[in-house]
Design a protein around this motif. Structure first.
Motif, PDB file in Angstrom:
ATOM      1  N   ILE A 198       0.823  -1.345  -0.350  1.00  0.00           N
ATOM      2  CA  ILE A 198       0.310   0.203   0.125  1.00  0.00           C
ATOM      3  C   ILE A 198       0.903   1.557   0.111  1.00  0.00           C
ATOM      4  N   ILE A 199       1.940   0.734   0.447  1.00  0.00           N
ATOM      5  CA  ILE A 199       2.914   2.672   0.874  1.00  0.00           C
ATOM      6  C   ILE A 199       3.399   2.620  -0.166  1.00  0.00           C
ATOM      7  N   LYS A 200       3.753   1.429  -1.093  1.00  0.00           N
ATOM      8  CA  LYS A 200       4.413   1.404  -2.080  1.00  0.00           C
ATOM      9  C   LYS A 200       3.509   2.180  -3.278  1.00  0.00           C
ATOM     10  N   GLU A 201       2.771   1.924  -3.406  1.00  0.00           N
ATOM     11  CA  GLU A 201       1.608   1.920  -4.638  1.00  0.00           C
ATOM     12  C   GLU A 201       1.281   3.664  -4.339  1.00  0.00           C
ATOM     13  N   ILE A 202       1.728   4.279  -2.882  1.00  0.00           N
ATOM     14  CA  ILE A 202       1.138   5.242  -2.507  1.00  0.00           C
ATOM     15  C   ILE A 202       2.284   6.757  -2.833  1.00  0.00           C
ATOM     16  N   LEU A 203       3.423   5.947  -2.998  1.00  0.00           N
ATOM     17  CA  LEU A 203       4.625   6.988  -3.435  1.00  0.00           C
ATOM     18  C   LEU A 203       4.785   6.307  -4.552  1.00  0.00           C
ATOM     19  N   THR A 204       4.482   5.751  -5.351  1.00  0.00           N
ATOM     20  CA  THR A 204       4.877   5.771  -6.677  1.00  0.00           C
ATOM     21  C   THR A 204       3.444   6.501  -7.975  1.00  0.00           C
ATOM     22  N   GLU A 205       2.486   5.973  -7.516  1.00  0.00           N
ATOM     23  CA  GLU A 205       1.316   6.903  -7.959  1.00  0.00           C
ATOM     24  C   GLU A 205       0.801   8.029  -7.682  1.00  0.00           C
ATOM     25  N   VAL A 206       0.553   8.387  -5.995  1.00  0.00           N
ATOM     26  CA  VAL A 206       0.019   9.086  -5.837  1.00  0.00           C
ATOM     27  C   VAL A 206       0.710  10.802  -5.050  1.00  0.00           C
ATOM     28  N   ASN A 207       2.138  10.093  -4.460  1.00  0.00           N
ATOM     29  CA  ASN A 207       2.755  11.685  -3.947  1.00  0.00           C
ATOM     30  C   ASN A 207       4.382  10.170  -3.299  1.00  0.00           C
ATOM     31  N   PRO A 208       5.037  10.638  -4.588  1.00  0.00           N
ATOM     32  CA  PRO A 208       6.674   9.879  -3.963  1.00  0.00           C
ATOM     33  C   PRO A 208       7.527  11.015  -2.827  1.00  0.00           C
ATOM     34  N   GLN A 209       6.664  12.247  -2.320  1.00  0.00           N
ATOM     35  CA  GLN A 209       7.102  13.157  -1.490  1.00  0.00           C
ATOM     36  C   GLN A 209       6.704  13.249   0.137  1.00  0.00           C
ATOM     37  N   VAL A 210       5.861  11.834   0.132  1.00  0.00           N
ATOM     38  CA  VAL A 210       5.027  12.669   1.439  1.00  0.00           C
ATOM     39  C   VAL A 210       5.943  11.527   2.530  1.00  0.00           C
ATOM     40  N   VAL A 211       5.252  12.212   3.880  1.00  0.00           N
ATOM     41  CA  VAL A 211       5.835  11.602   5.044  1.00  0.00           C
ATOM     42  C   VAL A 211       5.384  11.098   5.597  1.00  0.00           C
ATOM     43  N   LEU A 212       5.798  10.072   5.931  1.00  0.00           N
ATOM     44  CA  LEU A 212       5.094   9.024   7.015  1.00  0.00           C
ATOM     45  C   LEU A 212       5.794   8.664   8.452  1.00  0.00           C
ATOM     46  N   MET A 213       4.626   8.758   9.116  1.00  0.00           N
ATOM     47  CA  MET A 213       4.541   8.844  10.401  1.00  0.00           C
ATOM     48  C   MET A 213       4.174   7.633  11.459  1.00  0.00           C
ATOM     49  N   MET A 214       5.516   6.491  11.474  1.00  0.00           N
ATOM     50  CA  MET A 214       4.946   5.672  12.309  1.00  0.00           C
ATOM     51  C   MET A 214       3.698   5.893  13.654  1.00  0.00           C
ATOM     52  N   ASP A 215       2.940   5.118  13.250  1.00  0.00           N
ATOM     53  CA  ASP A 215       1.587   5.802  14.337  1.00  0.00           C
ATOM     54  C   ASP A 215       1.259   5.132  15.291  1.00  0.00           C
ATOM     55  N   VAL A 216       1.737   4.772  16.227  1.00  0.00           N
ATOM     56  CA  VAL A 216       1.986   2.931  17.240  1.00  0.00           C
ATOM     57  C   VAL A 216       2.750   3.461  18.798  1.00  0.00           C
ATOM     58  N   ALA A 217       1.580   3.029  19.604  1.00  0.00           N
ATOM     59  CA  ALA A 217       1.723   3.084  20.709  1.00  0.00           C
ATOM     60  C   ALA A 217       3.144   3.050  21.406  1.00  0.00           C
ATOM     61  N   HIS A 218       4.034   1.957  21.240  1.00  0.00           N
ATOM     62  CA  HIS A 218       5.419   1.085  21.974  1.00  0.00           C
ATOM     63  C   HIS A 218       6.084   1.323  20.759  1.00  0.00           C
ATOM     64  N   GLY A 219       6.858   2.833  19.600  1.00  0.00           N
ATOM     65  CA  GLY A 219       7.571   2.710  18.238  1.00  0.00           C
ATOM     66  C   GLY A 219       8.694   1.668  18.536  1.00  0.00           C
ATOM     67  N   ASP A 220       9.374   1.189  19.358  1.00  0.00           N
ATOM     68  CA  ASP A 220      11.038   1.153  20.112  1.00  0.00           C
ATOM     69  C   ASP A 220      10.327  -0.839  19.747  1.00  0.00           C
ATOM     70  N   SER A 221       9.994  -1.118  18.923  1.00  0.00           N
ATOM     71  CA  SER A 221       9.590  -2.951  18.948  1.00  0.00           C
ATOM     72  C   SER A 221       9.860  -3.162  17.240  1.00  0.00           C
ATOM     73  N   LYS A 222      10.018  -4.291  17.640  1.00  0.00           N
ATOM     74  CA  LYS A 222      11.132  -5.056  16.508  1.00  0.00           C
ATOM     75  C   LYS A 222       9.806  -4.531  14.975  1.00  0.00           C
ATOM     76  N   PRO A 223       8.640  -4.983  15.392  1.00  0.00           N
ATOM     77  CA  PRO A 223       7.763  -5.265  14.096  1.00  0.00           C
ATOM     78  C   PRO A 223       7.760  -4.196  13.426  1.00  0.00           C
ATOM     79  N   VAL A 224       7.451  -2.788  14.298  1.00  0.00           N
ATOM     80  CA  VAL A 224       7.173  -1.246  13.971  1.00  0.00           C
ATOM     81  C   VAL A 224       8.628  -0.754  14.131  1.00  0.00           C
ATOM     82  N   LEU A 225      10.298  -1.066  14.121  1.00  0.00           N
ATOM     83  CA  LEU A 225      11.303  -1.490  13.221  1.00  0.00           C
ATOM     84  C   LEU A 225      11.428  -1.715  11.696  1.00  0.00           C
ATOM     85  N   ASP A 226      11.112  -2.697  11.553  1.00  0.00           N
ATOM     86  CA  ASP A 226      11.112  -3.397  10.658  1.00  0.00           C
ATOM     87  C   ASP A 226       9.922  -2.524   9.659  1.00  0.00           C
TER      88      ASP A 226
END
Length: 203
Positions: A94-122
């Motif tokens: 989904i992110i690939k499509e947005i970056l290629t088809e909609v806006n390659p300059q869009v900023v992405l914010m990780m929106d997770v309560a605990h961002g210091d976890s392996k799934p979020v970092l990956d």
């Protein structure tokens, strides 16, 4: 145990000034991907920041991050006008499509309560490899900021439970008072001496 301070626990020390009006103060900030004349960002909550708020914040000199609790079509529309919130629950395709088809300059914010976890970092690392500008979220420690920097993330959304609507600290009993969390990450940022690193105070 280290003492933790919130903003309610501290005050600024007043100093001599030659300003005649508060309107003379320069409160602008440069986040690398955006220069803000008003250093306020609308949180990516479904009750706070939709497309209209993103546009209104931009008009006011600030920034809005569109929430992620919406359908794919709305997210694409939001990405066309400003930053969007994302999480590992979204497929990277989904992110690939947005970056290629909609806006390659869009900023992405990780929106997770605990961002210091392996799934979020990956997930954040995958987004970085797509050449996206990524903001971490949410972290409260220097070690978390270090981990994000290693994968190429230089903007740190700092805070757990600092906002009036956030119940993370009350429900889970984890977190660090906001002033101390910012101070700890700032001390590390200062020691690194890299003007590409930025801290966003959440809440």
């Amino acid at each position: 145990m280290k003492l933790g301070l919130s903003f309610d626990d501290v005050s600024l020390l007043p100093a001599y000034s030659e300003m005649f009006s508060r309107e003379e103060a320069d409160i602008s900030t440069d986040l690398r991907f955006a220069k803000l004349s008003c250093p306020i960002i609308a949180a990516p909550m479904d009750t706070v920041c939709g497309i209209e708020m993103v546009q209104a914040m931009r008009d006011a000199g600030g920034l809005g991050i569109h929430h992620r609790y919406c359908d794919y079509g709305t997210l694409r529309q939001a990405a066309a006008v400003g930053p969007i919130a994302v999480s590992p629950s979204m497929k990277i395709d989904i992110i690939k499509e947005i970056l290629t088809e909609v806006n390659p300059q869009v900023v992405l914010m990780m929106d997770v309560a605990h961002g210091d976890s392996k799934p979020v970092l990956d997930y954040a690392e995958q987004c970085v490899k797509l050449n996206a500008t990524v903001i971490s979220g949410n972290i409260v420690t220097e070690s978390a900021a270090r981990r994000y920097r290693r994968i190429g993330v230089n903007i740190y959304r700092t805070g757990l439970g600092g906002g009036s609507a956030c119940s993370t600290r009350r429900v889970a009993g984890v977190g660090i008072p906001q002033f101390t969390a910012i101070q700890d990450i700032y001390e590390w940022v200062k020691s690194v001496d890299d003007d590409q690193l930025h801290i966003l105070s959440d809440g």
